[in-house]
Write an enzyme that holds these catalytic residues in place. Structure first.
Site, PDB file in Angstrom:
ATOM      1  N   GLU A 114     -13.499 -29.188 -16.649  1.00 41.59           N
ATOM      2  CA  GLU A 114     -12.782 -29.766 -17.782  1.00 41.59           C
ATOM      3  C   GLU A 114     -12.578 -31.268 -17.608  1.00 41.59           C
ATOM      4  O   GLU A 114     -12.555 -32.016 -18.582  1.00 41.59           O
ATOM      5  CB  GLU A 114     -11.440 -29.072 -17.957  1.00 41.59           C
ATOM      6  CG  GLU A 114     -11.545 -27.646 -18.458  1.00 41.59           C
ATOM      7  CD  GLU A 114     -10.178 -26.983 -18.583  1.00 41.59           C
ATOM      8  OE1 GLU A 114      -9.176 -27.614 -18.181  1.00 41.59           O
ATOM      9  OE2 GLU A 114     -10.113 -25.847 -19.071  1.00 41.59           O
ATOM     10  N   THR A 164      -9.062 -18.214 -23.495  1.00 40.40           N
ATOM     11  CA  THR A 164     -10.032 -17.452 -22.709  1.00 40.40           C
ATOM     12  C   THR A 164      -9.594 -17.232 -21.267  1.00 40.40           C
ATOM     13  O   THR A 164     -10.088 -16.337 -20.597  1.00 40.40           O
ATOM     14  CB  THR A 164     -11.388 -18.186 -22.705  1.00 40.40           C
ATOM     15  OG1 THR A 164     -11.242 -19.443 -22.029  1.00 40.40           O
ATOM     16  CG2 THR A 164     -11.865 -18.434 -24.130  1.00 40.40           C
ATOM     17  N   ASP A 179      13.655   2.871  13.956  1.00 45.05           N
ATOM     18  CA  ASP A 179      14.326   4.032  14.525  1.00 45.05           C
ATOM     19  C   ASP A 179      13.271   5.045  14.948  1.00 45.05           C
ATOM     20  O   ASP A 179      12.087   4.924  14.606  1.00 45.05           O
ATOM     21  CB  ASP A 179      15.267   4.681  13.499  1.00 45.05           C
ATOM     22  CG  ASP A 179      16.474   3.810  13.192  1.00 45.05           C
ATOM     23  OD1 ASP A 179      16.912   3.091  14.101  1.00 45.05           O
ATOM     24  OD2 ASP A 179      16.961   3.865  12.058  1.00 45.05           O
ATOM     25  N   ASP A 228      20.019   3.317   9.184  1.00 47.87           N
ATOM     26  CA  ASP A 228      20.538   4.276   8.220  1.00 47.87           C
ATOM     27  C   ASP A 228      22.055   4.393   8.219  1.00 47.87           C
ATOM     28  O   ASP A 228      22.636   4.942   7.288  1.00 47.87           O
ATOM     29  CB  ASP A 228      19.930   5.669   8.459  1.00 47.87           C
ATOM     30  CG  ASP A 228      20.152   6.151   9.896  1.00 47.87           C
ATOM     31  OD1 ASP A 228      20.879   5.480  10.647  1.00 47.87           O
ATOM     32  OD2 ASP A 228      19.577   7.197  10.262  1.00 47.87           O
ATOM     33  N   ASP A 258      24.742  -0.089  11.024  1.00 42.20           N
ATOM     34  CA  ASP A 258      23.461  -0.803  11.026  1.00 42.20           C
ATOM     35  C   ASP A 258      23.429  -1.931   9.997  1.00 42.20           C
ATOM     36  O   ASP A 258      22.499  -2.742   9.998  1.00 42.20           O
ATOM     37  CB  ASP A 258      22.306   0.159  10.724  1.00 42.20           C
ATOM     38  CG  ASP A 258      22.061   1.136  11.854  1.00 42.20           C
ATOM     39  OD1 ASP A 258      22.344   0.771  13.004  1.00 42.20           O
ATOM     40  OD2 ASP A 258      21.591   2.252  11.587  1.00 42.20           O
TER      41      ASP A 258
END
Length: 594
Positions: free
Chosen positions: A376, A406, A19, A307, A311
């Site tokens: 890992e 950790t 707007d 608004d 709308d």
């Protein structure tokens, strides 16, 4: 935000449909010009003009707003109507809201289609609205002598010229008219009442753009986002405001509501696909919905503001429906995904930036977690591929200590990382792009993961080598415990380097500051304390199979974080240089056009 998922969607927004009044502008109207009987007047010098005062009273009577102290502790109502009430008070003919409301017999509320509003007080109808809506209903006008004269073509042309001249400077213009007739006729319905009107004059108001909007529009453009203006205001007025804030770059295409209604879907698609920012003026809620549908059909991620009650369909249909928190209706706020508490366009752009930051931080979190999989997994691969000749470098409980102890707090801290420089200058991300892509996996597994695995394996083998180990020879339990502890501590040390590397996706760490995320620093402090407890406290040594590390082992681990971070920093620096080279080689828009 009413849905957390909408934050991420905001980050991939490609078009903002906004707007004008209250979003691009301050929504603080002030009357600056009057047109009465063929003359333009300034409110400051019009107090002694009877015709100007009559115009101001008529305009203020056709309102529902209240000034402070007039039945309410604070001003209430539409800012346009408040400006009209202030105009009347400034000219010495104040209109009391309470007296006005008690004397009114009929109210024809503002119609977004007809763009006008009317009230009936006794035998007098007052009308205010868009000039192109009110003027066709007028047959007479109030001339310089105070008489009702025929509204000729030349006068209509003069009125139109005044409207266009004011609109071209960004002023909002209202036409004010009246009709004197029997109260029963004026109360018989809008169509019967709003005819054979007498034009009293024009009122021009200024509503300056918000100070932060031009910078926000510029940021949206740098981010590759187009901005269309969809407003109920007059075209030239909306186009001038758009030009002042940088929308359209001075080449605005204005499409009126009537033109939009005459367009077919194919024509609208071609218009929106042209890449030009457009001002849709005198637009209806149905037109707003059509524009939203057309943009979405082209694959755009659409953020739509609104608004009013009408709308709601467009807000619901848009990818991101944005309702006004101050001036919006409850229906609009309910239909929207996002509510602006300050009704400011700049807040929309800040929300887009926040969406991009959230998306980036999710990637940083995933990068950090994925990177630890390699160091890992590699020890188990070494054990398996060597047929047991190399002892298992890591125990299951030590892996659990990493994954559940950790790793957790630093990962969570990365989710609170601030936006890195250049976030809004990046090209638009495809809505179909996932969080995990080839580049993220390359960084996680090919750069950070490989660097960590090499360092961790080196630390494990170094401890065994110092103790005189050879492949295939069993080592005493204390030596093996210290070697696995070295692997455990090495992964933790590499986690620290990975955490700092993951803080940025493109920029350098120096650009955001090493110590700018205190949550991450706290997470790393906890990580180090937990690791020290697992390594040096006898009860935990018995549980996790660890052994105390000496000074030599700790010194060996010290450069691990820097080496892991440095490997990723080199990778990102090369990517930045490649991006800069591509930018230099690409022709600019101007040179390409020429």
């Amino acid at each position: 935000m009413k849905r957390l998922s909408a934050v991420e969607t905001l980050g991939s927004t490609t078009v903002i449909c906004t707007d004008k009044t209250g979003t691009l502008t301050e929504n603080r109207m002030r009357v600056t010009h009057l047109w009465v009987a063929g003359r333009q007047r300034e409110p400051a010098t019009a107090g002694g003009d009877r015709l100007c005062r009559e115009l101001a009273v008529a305009a203020a009577t056709c309102t529902t707003a209240h000034l402070p102290g007039d039945g309410a502790p604070a001003a209430g109502g539409d800012p346009t109507e408040l400006a009209l009430l202030r105009l009347a008070a400034g000219l010495g003919v104040p209109v009391s809201g309470n007296s006005r409301d008690s004397a009114r017999s009929v109210l024809y509320a503002f119609d977004p289609r007809s763009k006008r509003m009317s009230t009936v007080t006794g035998g007098r109808l007052h009308v205010k609205g868009a000039p192109e809506s009110v003027l066709p209903l007028c047959t007479r006008y109030l001339d310089g002598s105070g008489r009702f004269s025929t509204l000729t073509g030349s006068v209509r042309h003069e009125v139109g010229a005044a409207v266009d001249a004011w609109a071209a400077t960004g002023l909002r213009v209202l036409a004010v008219a009246q009709r004197i007739a029997e109260p029963d006729l004026l109360a018989a319905g809008r169509e019967a009442a709003e005819r054979e009107l007498t034009l009293l004059g024009l009122v021009a108001m200024v509503d300056p753009p918000r100070e932060a909007v031009p910078a926000a529009v510029s940021a949206a453009h740098r981010a590759g986002i187009r901005v269309h203006v969809i407003t109920g205001d007059y075209g030239p007025t909306a186009a001038e405001i758009a030009a002042q804030v940088g929308i359209g770059d001075g080449r605005q295409r204005v499409v009126t509501g009537a033109e939009l209604e005459q367009m077919g879907d194919a024509d609208l698609d071609r218009l929106l696909a042209g890449g030009q920012e457009i001002v849709f003026a005198r637009s209806s809620p149905e037109g707003k919905l059509r524009i939203c549908e057309a943009l979405r059909s082209e694959g755009h991620i659409v953020a739509m503001t609104g608004d009013g009650v009408n709308d709601a369909p467009a807000l619901r249909r848009a990818d991101i429906g944005i309702a006004m928190g101050r001036s919006g209706t409850d229906v609009a706020r309910e239909a929207a995904t996002m509510v602006l508490t300050d009704d400011n366009f700049a807040t929309i752009v800040r929300a887009v930036e926040a969406g991009r930051r959230v998306y980036d931080n999710v990637r940083k979190f995933v990068l950090y977690i994925f990177a630890h999989a390699v160091p890992e997994v590699v020890p188990f691969l070494i054990f398996a591929l060597s047929g047991g000749a190399v002892p298992l470098p890591l125990t299951v409980l030590q892996i659990l200590a990493i994954d559940l102890g950790t790793e957790t707090l630093p990962a969570l801290a990365l989710g609170r990382e601030r936006a890195e420089p250049g976030l809004m200058d990046r090209p638009l991300r495809s809505p179909k792009a996932g969080v995990i892509d080839a580049r993220l996996l390359l960084r996680a597994w090919g750069v950070l993961g490989v660097a960590s695995a090499v360092l961790v394996t080196a630390g494990f083998l170094w401890v065994l080598w110092r103790a005189g180990w050879q492949p295939g020879i069993d080592m005493p339990d204390p030596v093996y415990a210290q070697a696995t502890t070295m692997t455990f501590a090495g992964i933790v040390a590499c986690q620290i380097g990975t955490a700092f590397a993951a803080r940025t996706d493109h920029a350098s760490l120096r650009s955001i500051g090493v110590f700018s995320n205190p949550l991450l620093l706290g997470g790393i402090a906890f990580e180090l304390a937990f690791t020290a407890a697992v390594i040096y406290l006898p009860p935990l040594q018995a549980v996790f199979g660890t052994a105390a590390l000496g000074v030599a082992e700790l010194l060996f681990l010290t450069p691990f974080p820097l080496l892991v971070w440095g490997a990723d920093e080199i990778f990102r620096a090369r990517a930045r240089r490649r991006g800069a080279d591509v930018t230099k080689e690409e022709p600019s828009c101007e040179s390409a056009t020429s």
